[in-house]
Design a protein around this motif. Structure first.
Motif, PDB file in Angstrom:
ATOM      1  N   LEU A   1       0.824  -1.218   0.000  1.00  0.00           N
ATOM      2  CA  LEU A   1       0.000   0.000   0.000  1.00  0.00           C
ATOM      3  C   LEU A   1       0.857   1.267   0.000  1.00  0.00           C
ATOM      4  CD1 LEU A   1      -2.830  -1.038   2.526  1.00  0.00           C
ATOM      5  CD2 LEU A   1      -2.899  -1.096   0.023  1.00  0.00           C
ATOM      6  N   VAL A   2       1.822   1.313  -0.928  1.00  0.00           N
ATOM      7  CA  VAL A   2       2.680   2.504  -1.017  1.00  0.00           C
ATOM      8  C   VAL A   2       2.187   3.490  -2.076  1.00  0.00           C
ATOM      9  CG1 VAL A   2       4.715   1.323  -0.147  1.00  0.00           C
ATOM     10  CG2 VAL A   2       4.284   1.350  -2.619  1.00  0.00           C
ATOM     11  N   GLY A   3       1.047   3.197  -2.713  1.00  0.00           N
ATOM     12  CA  GLY A   3       0.480   4.133  -3.670  1.00  0.00           C
ATOM     13  C   GLY A   3       0.716   3.737  -5.113  1.00  0.00           C
ATOM     14  N   GLY A   4       0.147   4.543  -6.010  1.00  0.00           N
ATOM     15  CA  GLY A   4       0.117   4.189  -7.420  1.00  0.00           C
ATOM     16  C   GLY A   4       1.296   4.639  -8.245  1.00  0.00           C
ATOM     17  N   GLY A   5       2.228   5.394  -7.677  1.00  0.00           N
ATOM     18  CA  GLY A   5       3.355   5.873  -8.465  1.00  0.00           C
ATOM     19  C   GLY A   5       2.903   6.806  -9.572  1.00  0.00           C
ATOM     20  N   THR A   6       3.710   6.916 -10.614  1.00  0.00           N
ATOM     21  CA  THR A   6       3.376   7.823 -11.717  1.00  0.00           C
ATOM     22  C   THR A   6       2.539   7.153 -12.798  1.00  0.00           C
ATOM     23  OG1 THR A   6       5.452   7.312 -12.856  1.00  0.00           O
ATOM     24  CG2 THR A   6       5.476   9.179 -11.337  1.00  0.00           C
TER      25      THR A   6
ATOM     26  N   VAL B   1       0.749  -2.035  -8.228  1.00  0.00           N
ATOM     27  CA  VAL B   1      -0.044  -3.087  -7.582  1.00  0.00           C
ATOM     28  C   VAL B   1      -0.158  -2.798  -6.090  1.00  0.00           C
ATOM     29  CG1 VAL B   1       0.461  -4.871  -9.276  1.00  0.00           C
ATOM     30  CG2 VAL B   1       2.044  -4.520  -7.387  1.00  0.00           C
ATOM     31  N   SER B   2       0.024  -1.519  -5.724  1.00  0.00           N
ATOM     32  CA  SER B   2       0.094  -1.151  -4.308  1.00  0.00           C
ATOM     33  C   SER B   2      -1.052  -0.256  -3.863  1.00  0.00           C
ATOM     34  CB  SER B   2       1.429  -0.453  -4.018  1.00  0.00           C
ATOM     35  OG  SER B   2       2.498  -1.338  -4.204  1.00  0.00           O
ATOM     36  N   LEU B   3      -2.164  -0.345  -4.570  1.00  0.00           N
ATOM     37  CA  LEU B   3      -3.366   0.369  -4.157  1.00  0.00           C
ATOM     38  C   LEU B   3      -4.303  -0.590  -3.433  1.00  0.00           C
ATOM     39  CD1 LEU B   3      -3.904   2.372  -7.451  1.00  0.00           C
ATOM     40  CD2 LEU B   3      -3.029   3.263  -5.286  1.00  0.00           C
ATOM     41  N   ASN B   4      -5.262  -0.042  -2.737  1.00  0.00           N
ATOM     42  CA  ASN B   4      -6.126  -0.881  -1.901  1.00  0.00           C
ATOM     43  C   ASN B   4      -7.025  -1.798  -2.723  1.00  0.00           C
ATOM     44  OD1 ASN B   4      -6.889  -1.548   0.826  1.00  0.00           O
ATOM     45  ND2 ASN B   4      -8.884  -0.629   0.379  1.00  0.00           N
TER      46      ASN B   4
ATOM     47  N   SER C   1      -6.087  -3.437  -5.386  1.00  0.00           N
ATOM     48  CA  SER C   1      -5.252  -4.344  -6.167  1.00  0.00           C
ATOM     49  C   SER C   1      -5.682  -5.795  -5.973  1.00  0.00           C
ATOM     50  CB  SER C   1      -3.788  -4.189  -5.748  1.00  0.00           C
ATOM     51  OG  SER C   1      -2.982  -5.169  -6.369  1.00  0.00           O
ATOM     52  N   LYS C   2      -5.580  -6.577  -7.040  1.00  0.00           N
ATOM     53  CA  LYS C   2      -5.854  -8.015  -6.946  1.00  0.00           C
ATOM     54  C   LYS C   2      -4.621  -8.793  -6.502  1.00  0.00           C
ATOM     55  CE  LYS C   2      -4.908  -8.728 -11.892  1.00  0.00           C
ATOM     56  NZ  LYS C   2      -5.507  -9.050 -13.194  1.00  0.00           N
ATOM     57  N   PHE C   3      -3.522  -8.078  -6.252  1.00  0.00           N
ATOM     58  CA  PHE C   3      -2.256  -8.731  -5.931  1.00  0.00           C
ATOM     59  C   PHE C   3      -1.937  -8.616  -4.444  1.00  0.00           C
ATOM     60  CE2 PHE C   3      -1.909  -7.375 -10.355  1.00  0.00           C
ATOM     61  CZ  PHE C   3      -1.506  -8.545 -10.974  1.00  0.00           C
ATOM     62  N   GLY C   4      -1.951  -9.731  -3.747  1.00  0.00           N
ATOM     63  CA  GLY C   4      -1.404  -9.787  -2.409  1.00  0.00           C
ATOM     64  C   GLY C   4      -2.353  -9.389  -1.292  1.00  0.00           C
ATOM     65  N   PHE C   5      -1.905  -9.694  -0.068  1.00  0.00           N
ATOM     66  CA  PHE C   5      -2.617  -9.317   1.148  1.00  0.00           C
ATOM     67  C   PHE C   5      -2.195  -7.905   1.543  1.00  0.00           C
ATOM     68  CE2 PHE C   5      -2.749 -13.852   1.179  1.00  0.00           C
ATOM     69  CZ  PHE C   5      -3.820 -14.247   1.973  1.00  0.00           C
ATOM     70  N   PRO C   6      -3.121  -6.957   1.659  1.00  0.00           N
ATOM     71  CA  PRO C   6      -2.738  -5.614   2.106  1.00  0.00           C
ATOM     72  C   PRO C   6      -2.079  -5.671   3.488  1.00  0.00           C
ATOM     73  CG  PRO C   6      -5.004  -5.640   1.305  1.00  0.00           C
ATOM     74  CD  PRO C   6      -4.564  -7.064   1.394  1.00  0.00           C
TER      75      PRO C   6
END
Length: 404
Positions: free
Chosen positions: A142-147, A153-156, A158-163
């Motif tokens: 959950l570090v944000g969407g970048g540019t 894959v770090s938005l809430n 995201s289908k990737f991973g456990f937050p």
């Protein structure tokens, strides 16, 4: 691409083809050796297969000690065909079926699990008890969407991973299942800064320390993903592997305390190793702008054509004439098949060639079948010698694809 090829050599390699991709194999090998030296012996590097799935390329990276990170069972099949040992094949795909998990467990493929559904599928697999697979849970930091939000894959959502917000549930899985022997994080690709990548690793490592605390021993492996960005523009300022390592060491010194650490780079290893060459099929002038039609467009550069604000490649022409405003068109049958808007290129003639730079990653692997044009041949260049890496498509191969 470090190898300097004159126009005569380019034409020799192109032969009678409409277009061709040329890979500098020596540059690829040099990058792998440099990366291994910079990171150190505790790191096990894997190439993201989706960046360039050509079997002959995969064989080279495996030969020089890399593993292969896969986003589908089909990519696992490619990795095995390239000679990669199962324990160095990481299946990271977000849509693993039960049957797929069972098959991969049966041959010892390593897993990164994206959610509780995949964890439960592994736990219920009849293959688990006899499997040698290494298995990790993926953390969404959950570090944000970048540019470039679409490749984060770090938005809430995201289908990737456990937050990381589900830390309690994550730790409970590690308390329940001793076969979870690793942990993984990946923040995103291309649009993420080094600072964001390090922050993602830091949040994952915080959870890893807690797991290791109650287990009384270190996890067998940690995977810090990939995502190091590459600057495609002139005067590039891409962060280097050395800069990334320096930042990791400064922020997270205990990452380097002897654990086995996996990486999953793609673009930072592959992008600059290759160029593509195309004949110029048509030239016309309109309102003071030169228009060129080449044989590569959004079929190979779909992100660039559809989203030029976020994606880019350099183009040059084998001409020494003065620059003029130019639009480079691809060969597909829609008006959006243009690369990069209006750019400055030399005034060209029919006999000149278009050169597309830094095409070693996420180009041929994203080939579009729109208009059913055959993909180009891929040639490797090493010690001044050429080698066929991938046979180009043909009318017969297109016919076979669409036939019963």
């Amino acid at each position: 691409m470090k190898s300097v090829l004159d126009e005569f050599t380019l034409r020799q390699i192109l032969g009678n083809e409409r277009s061709v991709i040329i890979h500098d194999i020596d540059e690829l090998v040099e990058k792998i050796k440099s990366m291994k030296q910079i990171f150190g012996s505790q790191f096990q590097h894997c190439l993201a297969v989706k960046s360039n799935p050509i079997i002959e390329i995969l064989k080279i990276v495996v030969e020089f000690g890399m593993g292969l990170e896969c986003a589908s069972e089909e990519e696992v099949h490619l990795a095995l065909a390239a000679g990669c040992v199962p324990k160095l094949i990481l299946h990271n795909g977000p849509a693993k079926s039960q049957a797929e998990i069972d098959r991969c467990l049966s041959i010892g493929i390593s897993f990164v699990l994206n959610d509780f559904i995949e964890v439960n599928r592994v736990a219920s697999s009849p293959e688990l008890s006899k499997s040698s697979s290494s298995i990790a849970i993926r953390i969404n930091p959950l570090v944000g969407g970048g540019t470039i939000e679409k490749t984060s894959v770090s938005l809430n959502d995201s289908k990737f991973g456990f937050p990381v917000s589900l830390e309690k549930e994550i730790i409970e899985y590690y308390e329940k299942y001793s076969w979870l022997n690793g942990i993984h994080v990946h923040s995103g690709s291309q649009g993420m800064s080094v600072e964001s990548l390090v922050k993602g690793v830091s949040r994952m490592l915080k959870i890893a320390r807690k797991i290791e605390g109650f287990r009384g021993e270190k996890l067998d492996w940690i995977d810090i993903g990939g995502g190091l960005p590459f600057d495609y523009r002139v005067g590039r300022t891409s962060p280097s592997h050395q800069e990334y390592v320096n930042s990791l060491k400064q922020t997270l010194p205990d990452l380097f305390d002897g654990r086995v650490v996996f990486t999953e780079f793609g673009r930072s290893i592959m992008a600059s190793n290759a160029i593509a060459v195309s004949r110029i099929e048509k030239i016309w002038l309109r309102d003071g702008v030169q228009h060129l039609i080449g044989h590569l467009g959004s079929d190979m550069f779909i992100r660039w054509a559809l989203n030029p604000d976020d994606w880019h490649h350099r183009i040059s022409v084998t001409s020494e004439s003065p620059n003029v405003p130019t639009v480079v068109h691809g060969p597909l049958c829609y008006n959006g098949d243009k690369l990069g808007g209006t750019i400055d290129l030399p005034s060209a003639k029919d006999s000149d060639l278009l050169i597309y730079h830094d095409v070693g990653a996420y180009t041929i692997s994203m080939w579009s079948g729109h208009c059913n044009r055959a993909r180009p041949k891929v040639i490797g260049l090493s010690n001044g010698e050429t080698k066929l890496l991938l046979q180009g498509g043909s009318k017969d191969s297109i016919l076979k694809m669409w036939s019963t």
